[in-house]
Write an enzyme that holds these catalytic residues in place. Structure first.
Site, PDB file in Angstrom:
ATOM      1  N   ASP A 117     -12.790  -2.279  -6.349  1.00 15.63           N
ATOM      2  CA  ASP A 117     -11.421  -2.426  -6.998  1.00 15.63           C
ATOM      3  C   ASP A 117     -11.524  -3.481  -8.208  1.00 15.63           C
ATOM      4  O   ASP A 117     -12.065  -4.495  -8.044  1.00 15.63           O
ATOM      5  CB  ASP A 117     -10.360  -2.846  -6.126  1.00 15.63           C
ATOM      6  CG  ASP A 117      -9.769  -1.772  -5.222  1.00 15.63           C
ATOM      7  OD1 ASP A 117     -10.439  -0.814  -5.136  1.00 15.63           O
ATOM      8  OD2 ASP A 117      -8.985  -2.139  -4.669  1.00 15.63           O
ATOM      9  N   ASP A 127      -7.960   8.480  -1.942  1.00 14.64           N
ATOM     10  CA  ASP A 127      -8.549   7.061  -1.569  1.00 14.64           C
ATOM     11  C   ASP A 127      -9.641   7.475  -0.496  1.00 14.64           C
ATOM     12  O   ASP A 127      -9.636   8.732  -0.004  1.00 14.64           O
ATOM     13  CB  ASP A 127      -7.357   6.348  -1.287  1.00 14.64           C
ATOM     14  CG  ASP A 127      -8.090   4.871  -1.454  1.00 14.64           C
ATOM     15  OD1 ASP A 127      -9.130   4.561  -1.704  1.00 14.64           O
ATOM     16  OD2 ASP A 127      -7.362   4.004  -1.786  1.00 14.64           O
TER      17      ASP A 127
HETATM   18  C1  GAL Z   1      -7.981   1.114  -2.785  1.00 18.14           C
HETATM   19  C2  GAL Z   1      -7.870   1.610  -4.127  1.00 18.14           C
HETATM   20  C3  GAL Z   1      -6.622   0.840  -4.972  1.00 18.14           C
HETATM   21  C4  GAL Z   1      -5.485   0.915  -4.306  1.00 18.14           C
HETATM   22  C5  GAL Z   1      -5.609   0.473  -2.545  1.00 18.14           C
HETATM   23  C6  GAL Z   1      -4.217   0.968  -1.875  1.00 18.14           C
HETATM   24  O1  GAL Z   1      -8.807   1.495  -2.107  1.00 18.14           O
HETATM   25  O2  GAL Z   1      -9.161   1.265  -4.796  1.00 18.14           O
HETATM   26  O3  GAL Z   1      -6.754   1.191  -6.170  1.00 18.14           O
HETATM   27  O4  GAL Z   1      -5.247   2.423  -4.182  1.00 18.14           O
HETATM   28  O5  GAL Z   1      -6.722   1.209  -1.877  1.00 18.14           O
HETATM   29  O6  GAL Z   1      -4.209   0.573  -0.678  1.00 18.14           O
END
Ligand code: GAL
Length: 395
Positions: free
Chosen positions: A203, A148
């Protein structure tokens, strides 16, 4: 002189071998399950084990969903040697034991970390610890890393992801690297050779967030973002429109079918996040539609192109297939049914010569042949739905 030649031949052999590993990793889009879309932060080893068992008993593993990926919130800190430590309350047996459990069921094990100092949920990130973390994952038998981009303190994305990819390479253990920087720094332009897939958008959302929000809007906006990116996808390198929300939130049956079909048209990684402990057979039927999956997994690895948009809401998408045929999706973004008459003759309709060549036409959701490209059709596409067809060269 001989020593130098030997050195370079060893180097060439090593890099050819690394290339071979890279090429065979994700030659088709990876398929699996991830904890985030249904459980968010609320994960523990019992839940993950239950899902592992259900992946097998529901037939999902055998339909191709082999990765079982634990997302954010499995980690709490680092030990005296700076090794990452799993949450002892939620994962008391540790991640190696969980990986073993998952592997014993014929599945692969995935994990999550972040290129920043902290993950998006505030857990420890990998910044500065990339080589220790990659080595730890390799020791645990991790097969997939979703990486991430929160708390990156203005780092250069390409460099940050390169460091982790190098750390993985040095372990000698094949780990898929899923670049999750939300498309902020155009990873499709530099991700090849670093990771096997890259997110292209913020997301995906499929829950009712307040009165005015409909989850499908997020799906439509991701579809729009995918449209120009087709040149960047192919075997080993996939544009990632984010994990599937099939079965989640307020999506209707037709919307779930539309969502799944379009992801298959895109050759997208099919990583779903549905709670299998209370699965609806209709949702399982969508996820295991082998004809749709075969289109996603087609070895040519082409991402569908939008061939035509009529008005604001009606789109025709075409995906070239390895057998010389194509998949076709009529996508209706409107709130009401789309009814139209259609014929395939000529070259103009879908960019294929349907006058000189004959193709059989099969409906992917009805599971039946509905005619060939000489016939005339009247199609009725439901609101927020699709009709998905496969055109195969006739014998
Ligand atoms: C976001 C990501 C999500 C999930 C989340 C967890 O940045 O796009 O899919 O992994 O973090 O905190």
């Amino acid at each position: 002189m001989k020593i130098i030649i030997l050195f370079f031949s060893i180097l060439a052999a090593v890099s050819a071998n690394a290339q071979a590993v890279a090429d065979t990793l994700c030659s088709t889009p990876p398929m699996g399950w991830n904890s985030w879309n249904c459980f968010h932060r609320d994960i523990d080893e019992d839940k993950i084990k239950e899902i592992a068992d259900l992946m097998v008993s529901t037939g999902l593993r055998d339909a191709g969903y082999t990765y079982l990926n634990v997302d954010d919130c499995w980690q709490t800190g680092r030990d005296n040697s700076f090794r990452i430590v799993a949450d002892e309350k939620k994962f008391p047996s540790g991640m190696k034991a969980l990986a073993d459990y998952v592997h014993a069921r014929g599945l692969k094990f995935g994990i999550y970390s972040c290129a920043g100092t902290k993950t998006c949920a505030g857990r420890p990130g990998s910044r500065g610890y990339e080589y220790i973390d990659a080595a730890t994952y390799a020791e645990w038998g991790v097969d997939f890393l979703k990486y991430d981009w929160c708390n990156n303190n203005g780092a250069n994305a390409r460099e940050a992801y390169y460091i982790m990819s190098d750390a993985i390479r040095q372990t000698g253990h094949p780990i898929v690297l899923s670049i999750c920087e939300w498309g902020d720094n155009k990873p499709w332009e530099w991700g090849q050779g670093i990771g096997q897939m890259w997110r292209i958008s913020p997301d995906i959302v499929a829950v009712c967030e307040g009165d005015n929000y409909w989850g499908g809007a997020s799906i439509f906006s991701i579809i729009d973002r995918m449209a120009p990116l087709w040149p960047y996808s192919g075997p080993g390198n996939w544009n990632d429109p984010d994990m599937l929300q099939v079965g989640n939130g307020d999506l209707t049956y037709d919307e779930n079918v539309m969502h799944f079909s379009m992801w298959c048209m895109f050759s997208a990684p099919l990583i779903f996040g549905y709670d299998l402990r209370s699965a609806d057979p209709k949702i399982l039927e969508i996820l295991t539609n082998r004809e749709a999956i075969a289109i996603d997994q087609d070895r040519l690895g082409k991402q569908a192109m939008m061939f035509e948009r009529t008005g604001k809401y009606h789109e025709t998408w075409v995906k070239e297939l390895a057998d010389g045929g194509a998949a076709l999706c009529f996508l209706n973004k409107d709130d009401k049914e789309w009814v139209f008459d259609y014929h395939f003759w000529g070259f103009d309709n879908i960019g294929m010569d349907c006058t000189g060549n004959l193709y059989t036409v099969r409906d992917i959701w009805k599971h039946k042949n509905i005619g060939d490209t000489k016939d005339r059709y009247r199609f009725k596409v439901p609101a927020h739905g699709v009709i998905m067809l496969r055109l195969t060269p006739a014998e």
